[in-house]
Design a protein around this motif. Structure first.
Motif, PDB file in Angstrom:
ATOM      1  N   ALA A  25     -30.690 146.492  57.864  1.00  0.00           N
ATOM      2  CA  ALA A  25     -30.233 147.505  56.908  1.00  0.00           C
ATOM      3  C   ALA A  25     -29.301 146.897  55.869  1.00  0.00           C
ATOM      4  N   ALA A  26     -28.458 145.933  56.283  1.00  0.00           N
ATOM      5  CA  ALA A  26     -27.556 145.277  55.330  1.00  0.00           C
ATOM      6  C   ALA A  26     -28.349 144.511  54.275  1.00  0.00           C
ATOM      7  N   ALA A  27     -29.409 143.822  54.719  1.00  0.00           N
ATOM      8  CA  ALA A  27     -30.263 143.119  53.761  1.00  0.00           C
ATOM      9  C   ALA A  27     -30.961 144.112  52.839  1.00  0.00           C
ATOM     10  N   ALA A  28     -31.434 145.223  53.412  1.00  0.00           N
ATOM     11  CA  ALA A  28     -32.085 146.257  52.601  1.00  0.00           C
ATOM     12  C   ALA A  28     -31.113 146.839  51.579  1.00  0.00           C
ATOM     13  N   PHE A  29     -29.830 146.938  51.949  1.00  0.00           N
ATOM     14  CA  PHE A  29     -28.812 147.439  51.019  1.00  0.00           C
ATOM     15  C   PHE A  29     -28.716 146.530  49.792  1.00  0.00           C
ATOM     16  N   GLY A  30     -28.671 145.226  50.028  1.00  0.00           N
ATOM     17  CA  GLY A  30     -28.597 144.297  48.903  1.00  0.00           C
ATOM     18  C   GLY A  30     -29.835 144.353  48.027  1.00  0.00           C
ATOM     19  N   ILE A  31     -31.013 144.385  48.656  1.00  0.00           N
ATOM     20  CA  ILE A  31     -32.261 144.421  47.900  1.00  0.00           C
ATOM     21  C   ILE A  31     -32.369 145.716  47.100  1.00  0.00           C
ATOM     22  N   GLY A  32     -32.002 146.834  47.732  1.00  0.00           N
ATOM     23  CA  GLY A  32     -32.063 148.114  47.043  1.00  0.00           C
ATOM     24  C   GLY A  32     -31.097 148.184  45.873  1.00  0.00           C
ATOM     25  N   THR A  33     -29.920 147.612  46.040  1.00  0.00           N
ATOM     26  CA  THR A  33     -28.928 147.632  44.966  1.00  0.00           C
ATOM     27  C   THR A  33     -29.439 146.884  43.744  1.00  0.00           C
ATOM     28  N   VAL A  93     -34.513 133.377  48.792  1.00  0.00           N
ATOM     29  CA  VAL A  93     -35.124 133.644  47.491  1.00  0.00           C
ATOM     30  C   VAL A  93     -34.372 134.766  46.777  1.00  0.00           C
ATOM     31  N   PHE A  94     -33.999 135.783  47.525  1.00  0.00           N
ATOM     32  CA  PHE A  94     -33.272 136.923  46.961  1.00  0.00           C
ATOM     33  C   PHE A  94     -31.933 136.486  46.360  1.00  0.00           C
ATOM     34  N   ILE A  95     -31.198 135.668  47.072  1.00  0.00           N
ATOM     35  CA  ILE A  95     -29.884 135.215  46.602  1.00  0.00           C
ATOM     36  C   ILE A  95     -30.033 134.386  45.324  1.00  0.00           C
ATOM     37  N   LEU A  96     -30.982 133.461  45.324  1.00  0.00           N
ATOM     38  CA  LEU A  96     -31.203 132.620  44.144  1.00  0.00           C
ATOM     39  C   LEU A  96     -31.601 133.460  42.937  1.00  0.00           C
ATOM     40  N   GLY A  97     -32.503 134.399  43.126  1.00  0.00           N
ATOM     41  CA  GLY A  97     -32.961 135.225  42.013  1.00  0.00           C
ATOM     42  C   GLY A  97     -31.852 136.042  41.388  1.00  0.00           C
ATOM     43  N   ASN A  98     -30.974 136.602  42.220  1.00  0.00           N
ATOM     44  CA  ASN A  98     -29.874 137.405  41.683  1.00  0.00           C
ATOM     45  C   ASN A  98     -28.848 136.558  40.949  1.00  0.00           C
ATOM     46  N   LEU A  99     -28.631 135.338  41.414  1.00  0.00           N
ATOM     47  CA  LEU A  99     -27.725 134.449  40.700  1.00  0.00           C
ATOM     48  C   LEU A  99     -28.275 134.141  39.308  1.00  0.00           C
ATOM     49  N   ALA A 181     -23.164 138.031  46.600  1.00  0.00           N
ATOM     50  CA  ALA A 181     -22.260 138.011  47.751  1.00  0.00           C
ATOM     51  C   ALA A 181     -22.793 138.878  48.887  1.00  0.00           C
ATOM     52  N   ILE A 182     -23.353 140.045  48.551  1.00  0.00           N
ATOM     53  CA  ILE A 182     -23.948 140.915  49.573  1.00  0.00           C
ATOM     54  C   ILE A 182     -25.107 140.204  50.253  1.00  0.00           C
ATOM     55  N   GLY A 183     -25.935 139.510  49.469  1.00  0.00           N
ATOM     56  CA  GLY A 183     -27.068 138.791  50.040  1.00  0.00           C
ATOM     57  C   GLY A 183     -26.633 137.702  51.012  1.00  0.00           C
ATOM     58  N   ILE A 184     -25.580 136.984  50.663  1.00  0.00           N
ATOM     59  CA  ILE A 184     -25.084 135.934  51.561  1.00  0.00           C
ATOM     60  C   ILE A 184     -24.581 136.557  52.861  1.00  0.00           C
ATOM     61  N   ALA A 185     -23.815 137.654  52.772  1.00  0.00           N
ATOM     62  CA  ALA A 185     -23.311 138.321  53.977  1.00  0.00           C
ATOM     63  C   ALA A 185     -24.456 138.846  54.836  1.00  0.00           C
ATOM     64  N   ALA A 186     -25.484 139.412  54.205  1.00  0.00           N
ATOM     65  CA  ALA A 186     -26.630 139.934  54.954  1.00  0.00           C
ATOM     66  C   ALA A 186     -27.388 138.814  55.649  1.00  0.00           C
ATOM     67  N   ALA A 187     -27.542 137.678  54.971  1.00  0.00           N
ATOM     68  CA  ALA A 187     -28.237 136.541  55.582  1.00  0.00           C
ATOM     69  C   ALA A 187     -27.482 136.041  56.807  1.00  0.00           C
TER      70      ALA A 187
END
Length: 418
Positions: A25-33, A93-99, A181-187
């Protein structure tokens, strides 16, 4: 050639599934945001990058099309990986893309960064839904999926309004840095809490590809496309609607997005319960209520309180469809849970893209913002027809196929008699 044996239903993982589900759910939170926050930033982003609002809306379309067509390839690329390792790779991939989104200096580079970010979206939710259902006992699988998707709905309650407010205060790039930052915490949470061995077999591409032609799987994906197109033909442009039609300030838009997000969260858990109770009747009933509700938004959007009430109920109904439709695809494609689940996420996002594109085309052609909800209601009507047809086929097969099989067995018995 001998027939391939059916994939066995995985046994639920041992131990308490709550922490792994919370990590998902934490990962989904980052992706949804990162998916939805851009909608609250469209006017500011369009001004900064010197494009029109409909052109800025294409960032939603580009993201959704990347999910639709890119995620299946990423799912295939991770097919032979351990499921836990595959989820962690997708978060990378998600973290890199958002950066890259946060640092993009131009519209087209931002579009490219959004496309890269979106690659992990469908593959993560598709695989994550299968993993979530494998963590719990039968009878609670849709609710487990709903718990994972709760992160997506909470993104609309907390992530999108907070990101919109942060973008107004510190520029539209700042929410993307926060999402990194959310993505790193979720990972880190996924690495800590997901079981080392998850009872989901790696994807068998040949078997799964053969299982995707079921009429009910195709019906479910078509309903997912149309339901999302109905939602995003209007919701993509919710900020300018609320500003120009309802007359709200940017702060008022943030509060409205918060209210809509609360509705999405309520609808998510409602949908999980309904899917474990009576799946297709629930889908039909939800869509049947969405149609007049959206049509009424063309009128209620002119006044603050009616607009707020309509947005909340719309949020409940819109996300109450997600868990049932995802569960429908996974259950009907029992031999292809990984690929089918990912493809249905692609279906949702293809609908997002088509809805955002259709809304942009209508606005460019001169349709007033206030009339966009009529378009959404019309698209939802097509979804209702598909849902009724799917349920009618299900009832027909349940009634007549057992009778036909019984008669065939009876005739075969007679033929063997002396």
């Amino acid at each position: 050639m001998a027939a391939q044996p059916s994939a066995p239903s995985p046994a639920p993982a041992r131990g308490n599934p709550r922490l792994p589900l919370l990590a998902l759910a934490a990962a989904a939170f980052g992706i949804g945001t990162t998916e939805f926050v851009i909608m609250g930033l469209l006017p500011q982003l369009a001004g900064d990058l010197h494009v029109t609002i409909p052109q800025a809306g294409l960032l939603v379309t580009g993201y959704a099309l990347s999910v639709t067509f890119g995620s299946p390839f990423l799912a295939v690329a991770t097919a032979h990986m351990d499921r836990r390792r595959a989820l962690l790779a997708l978060m990378g991939v998600f973290i890199l893309g958002n950066l890259m989104c946060a640092l993009a200096p131009s519209y087209w580079l931002l579009m490219g960064a959004r496309v890269l970010t979106a690659l992990c979206h469908g593959a993560f939710f598709g695989l994550g839904a299968v993993v979530a259902s494998a963590l719990v006992l039968p009878g609670r699988k849709a609710q487990a999926m709903a718990m994972m998707f709760a992160g997506l709905t909470l993104a609309n309650v907390l992530g999108v309004p907070a990101g919109t407010a942060l973008g107004e205060a510190m520029g539209w790039r700042s929410p993307f840095f926060v999402v990194v930052a959310i993505g790193i915490a979720a990972a880190l949470a996924l690495a800590a809490f997901l079981p080392r061995t998850i009872a989901v077999p790696p994807m068998n591409l040949k078997r799964e590809a053969r299982s995707l032609g079921s009429p009910q799987v195709l019906f479910a994906m078509a309903i997912s496309i149309v339901a999302s197109a109905s939602l995003f033909s209007v919701f993509t442009y919710i900020a300018p609607i609320l500003q120009t039609v309802t007359g709200l300030s940017t702060h008022g838009v943030t509060l409205m997005l918060l209210l809509f997000g609360i509705g999405l969260t309520c609808g998510n858990f409602l949908g999980g319960w309904l899917a474990d109770w009576r799946l297709m009747p629930s889908v039909i009933g939800i869509i049947a209520v969405i149609i007049p509700l959206l049509a009424s938004f063309a009128l209620s959007s002119h006044t603050v309180v009616p607009a707020a009430l309509t947005l909340f109920v719309w949020g409940v109904l819109a996300f109450a469809l997600v868990a049932p439709l995802q569960m429908r695809v996974v259950s009907e494609a029992a031999k292809a849970p990984n690929l089918a689940s990912t493809l249905n996420q692609g279906a949702f996002n293809f609908g997002n893209a088509m809805g955002a594109w259709a809304g942009g085309v209508a606005l460019t052609a001169g349709l007033p913002y206030a009339d966009l909800p009529f378009m959404g209601a019309g698209i939802a009507t097509a979804g209702l027809g598909l849902a009724i047809a799917s349920y009618a086929l299900e009832r027909f097969r349940a009634k007549w196929i057992p009778v036909r099989v019984k008669k065939m067995r009876h005739n075969n018995t007679l033929e063997r008699l002396p």
